[in-house]
Design a protein around this motif. Structure first.
Motif, mmCIF file in Angstrom:
data_model
loop_
_atom_site.group_PDB
_atom_site.id
_atom_site.type_symbol
_atom_site.label_atom_id
_atom_site.label_comp_id
_atom_site.label_asym_id
_atom_site.label_seq_id
_atom_site.Cartn_x
_atom_site.Cartn_y
_atom_site.Cartn_z
ATOM 1 N N ALA A 3 0.820 -1.218 0.000
ATOM 2 C CA ALA A 3 0.000 0.000 0.000
ATOM 3 C C ALA A 3 0.853 1.266 0.000
ATOM 4 O O ALA A 3 0.534 2.242 -0.692
ATOM 5 C CB ALA A 3 -0.941 -0.002 1.198
ATOM 6 N N ASP A 4 1.947 1.261 0.769
ATOM 7 C CA ASP A 4 2.827 2.434 0.801
ATOM 8 C C ASP A 4 3.481 2.662 -0.552
ATOM 9 O O ASP A 4 3.675 3.807 -0.983
ATOM 10 C CB ASP A 4 3.918 2.259 1.869
ATOM 11 C CG ASP A 4 3.388 2.486 3.280
ATOM 12 O OD1 ASP A 4 2.304 3.079 3.417
ATOM 13 O OD2 ASP A 4 4.053 2.061 4.235
ATOM 14 N N ALA A 5 3.837 1.576 -1.241
ATOM 15 C CA ALA A 5 4.442 1.701 -2.563
ATOM 16 C C ALA A 5 3.439 2.280 -3.554
ATOM 17 O O ALA A 5 3.783 3.124 -4.383
ATOM 18 C CB ALA A 5 4.937 0.343 -3.046
ATOM 19 N N VAL A 6 2.189 1.835 -3.466
ATOM 20 C CA VAL A 6 1.137 2.371 -4.333
ATOM 21 C C VAL A 6 0.962 3.867 -4.084
ATOM 22 O O VAL A 6 0.871 4.664 -5.028
ATOM 23 C CB VAL A 6 -0.202 1.640 -4.105
ATOM 24 C CG1 VAL A 6 -1.333 2.340 -4.867
ATOM 25 C CG2 VAL A 6 -0.093 0.189 -4.571
ATOM 26 N N ILE A 9 4.239 10.427 -6.981
ATOM 27 C CA ILE A 9 5.125 10.771 -8.094
ATOM 28 C C ILE A 9 4.320 11.370 -9.234
ATOM 29 O O ILE A 9 4.673 12.403 -9.813
ATOM 30 C CB ILE A 9 5.893 9.528 -8.580
ATOM 31 C CG1 ILE A 9 6.870 9.037 -7.504
ATOM 32 C CG2 ILE A 9 6.674 9.849 -9.873
ATOM 33 C CD1 ILE A 9 7.492 7.687 -7.811
ATOM 34 N N LEU A 10 3.204 10.730 -9.562
ATOM 35 C CA LEU A 10 2.357 11.211 -10.647
ATOM 36 C C LEU A 10 1.750 12.576 -10.332
ATOM 37 O O LEU A 10 1.616 13.419 -11.219
ATOM 38 C CB LEU A 10 1.240 10.192 -10.934
ATOM 39 C CG LEU A 10 1.709 8.862 -11.524
ATOM 40 C CD1 LEU A 10 0.546 7.901 -11.645
ATOM 41 C CD2 LEU A 10 2.361 9.071 -12.883
ATOM 42 N N LYS A 11 1.388 12.790 -9.071
ATOM 43 C CA LYS A 11 0.821 14.085 -8.684
ATOM 44 C C LYS A 11 1.810 15.221 -8.941
ATOM 45 O O LYS A 11 1.440 16.290 -9.438
ATOM 46 C CB LYS A 11 0.421 14.064 -7.204
ATOM 47 C CG LYS A 11 -0.865 13.303 -6.906
ATOM 48 C CD LYS A 11 -1.185 13.353 -5.425
ATOM 49 C CE LYS A 11 -2.449 12.568 -5.101
ATOM 50 N NZ LYS A 11 -2.746 12.579 -3.650
ATOM 51 N N VAL A 12 3.077 14.979 -8.573
ATOM 52 C CA VAL A 12 4.103 16.003 -8.805
ATOM 53 C C VAL A 12 4.254 16.258 -10.300
ATOM 54 O O VAL A 12 4.346 17.407 -10.748
ATOM 55 C CB VAL A 12 5.453 15.576 -8.193
ATOM 56 C CG1 VAL A 12 6.548 16.566 -8.578
ATOM 57 C CG2 VAL A 12 5.354 15.470 -6.678
ATOM 58 N N GLU A 64 10.571 11.384 -1.270
ATOM 59 C CA GLU A 64 9.854 10.475 -0.367
ATOM 60 C C GLU A 64 9.026 9.452 -1.149
ATOM 61 O O GLU A 64 9.109 8.242 -0.876
ATOM 62 C CB GLU A 64 8.956 11.268 0.585
ATOM 63 C CG GLU A 64 8.114 10.412 1.520
ATOM 64 C CD GLU A 64 8.864 9.949 2.750
ATOM 65 O OE1 GLU A 64 8.396 9.002 3.393
ATOM 66 O OE2 GLU A 64 9.929 10.532 3.048
ATOM 67 N N PRO A 65 8.219 9.873 -2.135
ATOM 68 C CA PRO A 65 7.455 8.896 -2.921
ATOM 69 C C PRO A 65 8.328 7.867 -3.634
ATOM 70 O O PRO A 65 7.965 6.695 -3.709
ATOM 71 C CB PRO A 65 6.705 9.777 -3.934
ATOM 72 C CG PRO A 65 6.574 11.094 -3.277
ATOM 73 C CD PRO A 65 7.836 11.262 -2.480
ATOM 74 N N ILE A 66 9.476 8.298 -4.165
ATOM 75 C CA ILE A 66 10.348 7.360 -4.872
ATOM 76 C C ILE A 66 10.916 6.325 -3.907
ATOM 77 O O ILE A 66 11.027 5.138 -4.243
ATOM 78 C CB ILE A 66 11.465 8.107 -5.613
ATOM 79 C CG1 ILE A 66 10.907 8.693 -6.918
ATOM 80 C CG2 ILE A 66 12.651 7.202 -5.914
ATOM 81 C CD1 ILE A 66 11.882 9.511 -7.703
ATOM 82 N N HIS A 67 11.266 6.756 -2.703
ATOM 83 C CA HIS A 67 11.724 5.785 -1.704
ATOM 84 C C HIS A 67 10.635 4.759 -1.412
ATOM 85 O O HIS A 67 10.899 3.560 -1.339
ATOM 86 C CB HIS A 67 12.139 6.505 -0.416
ATOM 87 C CG HIS A 67 13.550 6.978 -0.427
ATOM 88 N ND1 HIS A 67 13.961 8.075 -1.149
ATOM 89 C CD2 HIS A 67 14.662 6.490 0.181
ATOM 90 C CE1 HIS A 67 15.259 8.251 -0.973
ATOM 91 N NE2 HIS A 67 15.707 7.296 -0.183
ATOM 92 N N THR A 121 11.585 1.095 -2.504
ATOM 93 C CA THR A 121 11.985 0.292 -1.347
ATOM 94 C C THR A 121 10.827 -0.083 -0.426
ATOM 95 O O THR A 121 10.969 -0.980 0.398
ATOM 96 C CB THR A 121 13.027 1.028 -0.498
ATOM 97 O OG1 THR A 121 12.413 2.123 0.191
ATOM 98 C CG2 THR A 121 14.173 1.554 -1.358
ATOM 99 N N GLY A 122 9.702 0.610 -0.548
ATOM 100 C CA GLY A 122 8.594 0.365 0.376
ATOM 101 C C GLY A 122 8.744 1.108 1.683
ATOM 102 O O GLY A 122 7.878 1.048 2.549
ATOM 103 N N ASN A 123 9.863 1.818 1.862
ATOM 104 C CA ASN A 123 10.136 2.550 3.095
ATOM 105 C C ASN A 123 10.181 4.047 2.851
ATOM 106 O O ASN A 123 10.300 4.499 1.717
ATOM 107 C CB ASN A 123 11.488 2.116 3.685
ATOM 108 C CG ASN A 123 11.524 0.647 4.032
ATOM 109 O OD1 ASN A 123 10.545 0.100 4.521
ATOM 110 N ND2 ASN A 123 12.652 -0.004 3.769
ATOM 111 N N SER A 124 10.123 4.804 3.941
ATOM 112 C CA SER A 124 10.258 6.249 3.847
ATOM 113 C C SER A 124 11.728 6.612 3.674
ATOM 114 O O SER A 124 12.617 5.761 3.782
ATOM 115 C CB SER A 124 9.705 6.924 5.113
ATOM 116 O OG SER A 124 8.328 6.663 5.257
ATOM 117 N N VAL A 125 11.991 7.889 3.404
ATOM 118 C CA VAL A 125 13.383 8.369 3.338
ATOM 119 C C VAL A 125 14.058 8.036 4.661
ATOM 120 O O VAL A 125 13.493 8.265 5.731
ATOM 121 C CB VAL A 125 13.422 9.890 3.081
ATOM 122 C CG1 VAL A 125 14.845 10.402 3.162
ATOM 123 C CG2 VAL A 125 12.833 10.209 1.708
ATOM 124 N N PRO A 126 15.246 7.462 4.642
ATOM 125 C CA PRO A 126 15.870 6.992 5.881
ATOM 126 C C PRO A 126 16.313 8.108 6.801
ATOM 127 O O PRO A 126 16.602 9.223 6.366
ATOM 128 C CB PRO A 126 17.088 6.210 5.372
ATOM 129 C CG PRO A 126 17.433 6.873 4.082
ATOM 130 C CD PRO A 126 16.098 7.232 3.475
#
Length: 354
Positions: A137-140, A146-149, A172-175, A179-184
């Motif tokens: 879900a986070d990846a979606v 990304i598309l919104k930007v 943040e969206p690309i991470h 990766t499924g995770n937030s920016v580290p």
């Protein structure tokens, strides 16, 4: 339809922009020479989801009145399931590719436009499955952001902060998407503390392609099962009686057959091993790309307060854009050069396998 491009282009447009400001990116120029190889990587990787299924049909035993029909049925199953999985993977990757295309347009000063085919991608990716499993879900959410930007940038022309907005606001969206995770978070020395991938593209490759229950795991199991039955038969024949002059030639023939089967088995498993190595290299390219993007984002966000970043990333909002000075340009050049060096052998490894 999916375009034959690659996520590796993510840094190339940025380098083009900076190069126009006087920076000399010989390493990027060298990297661009392997562009065709890189462009094939994601498509070829996705295609192997389908090709692996076809390879498995070789390991259905050809028994009387059944083997050929079983092989044909399995081929039909490959068309129904694995072919769809392959196409779905290409669709998932296409969001990254469209983002890279957008960076290229921004960096070169061209009008930014998006294909009509991605209009519904934000909704469609949540319904796509690969090997029966859907994107996290986070990846979606990351893909949608990304598309919104991109859509925000499409509606606004001649923004001097467009590249800054694209890189900072998609970080943040690309991470999440990759990766499924937030920016580290970072440690006290400023080193990023990356966590193992829990979703997104890297997880798809690891879980749906590399695991025992994934594409290559199923193929390896089919190979083992196929050859084990023949080895078991040879072993049984060889233990039924002692070798003597009357059956000596038969024993030699069994040894010859055994050696031939062993050679064939090893060749089949070598193909699987080569694909495994390439898939790990593919994931490392994705991971290196995300890390590089994060470093670039920090450079472009430098000097902006949190409220400025939040405002920058709102629809149709602008903040004061700070020109890239020579000192920052050198840091960005270093980031890009290190990235080129790190991914070159990985790209070559993927190309050899696919």
């Amino acid at each position: 339809m999916f375009k034959r491009k690659s996520f590796i282009n993510i840094v190339l447009p940025i380098a083009v922009l900076l190069g126009s400001c006087g920076a000399n990116f010989q390493s990027v120029e060298n990297f661009s020479k392997s562009k065709e190889i890189v462009q094939r990587a994601s498509n070829d990787f996705a295609e192997d989801i389908y090709q692996s299924c076809l390879r498995r049909t070789r390991y259905v035993k050809l028994v009387i009145n059944d083997g050929i029909s079983q092989r044909n049925n399995q081929r039909e199953g490959c068309e129904i399931t694995e072919r769809v999985d392959s196409d779905n993977f290409k669709t998932v990757v296409s969001i990254l590719i469209d983002y890279m295309d957008a960076l290229g347009a921004i960096a070169s000063g061209k009008n930014l436009s998006l294909d009509n085919s991605i209009d519904n991608l934000g909704e469609s990716i949540k319904d796509l499955s690969i090997s029966g499993k859907r994107l996290d879900a986070d990846a979606v959410d990351g893909g949608r952001e990304i598309l919104k930007v991109l859509f925000d940038l499409v509606t606004q022309k001649n923004r001097e902060d467009a590249l800054q907005k694209a890189i900072v606001c998609t970080n943040e969206p690309i991470h999440k998407y990759v990766t499924g995770n937030s920016v580290p978070a970072t440690d006290k020395n400023g080193v990023d503390l990356y966590q193992p991938a829990t979703g997104g593209l890297i997880f798809i490759v690891k879980n749906n392609y590399l695991s025992k229950g994934g594409t290559l795991g199923i193929e390896a199991n089919a190979i083992d099962t196929y050859y084990e039955s023949y080895f078991a038969t040879l072993y049984k024949l060889g233990n039924d009686r002692e070798i003597n002059p009357s059956n000596y030639q038969q024993a030699i023939d069994r040894i010859t057959v055994g050696e031939s089967l062993t050679t064939d088995y090893n060749k089949s498993m070598e193909i699987v091993a080569e694909k495994e190595q390439a898939a790990r290299a593919y994931n490392q390219i994705l991971f290196s790309t995300v890390k590089t993007h994060n470093q670039l984002s920090k450079e472009f966000a430098e000097g902006l307060k949190s409220k400025d970043v939040n405002r920058l990333c709102q629809f149709n909002a602008k903040v004061s854009f700070k020109k890239i000075d020579e000192k920052k340009m050198k840091r960005i050049q270093k980031i890009l050069n290190e990235y080129v060096i790190s991914v070159k052998p990985l790209v070559e490894e993927v190309d050899r396998a696919f």
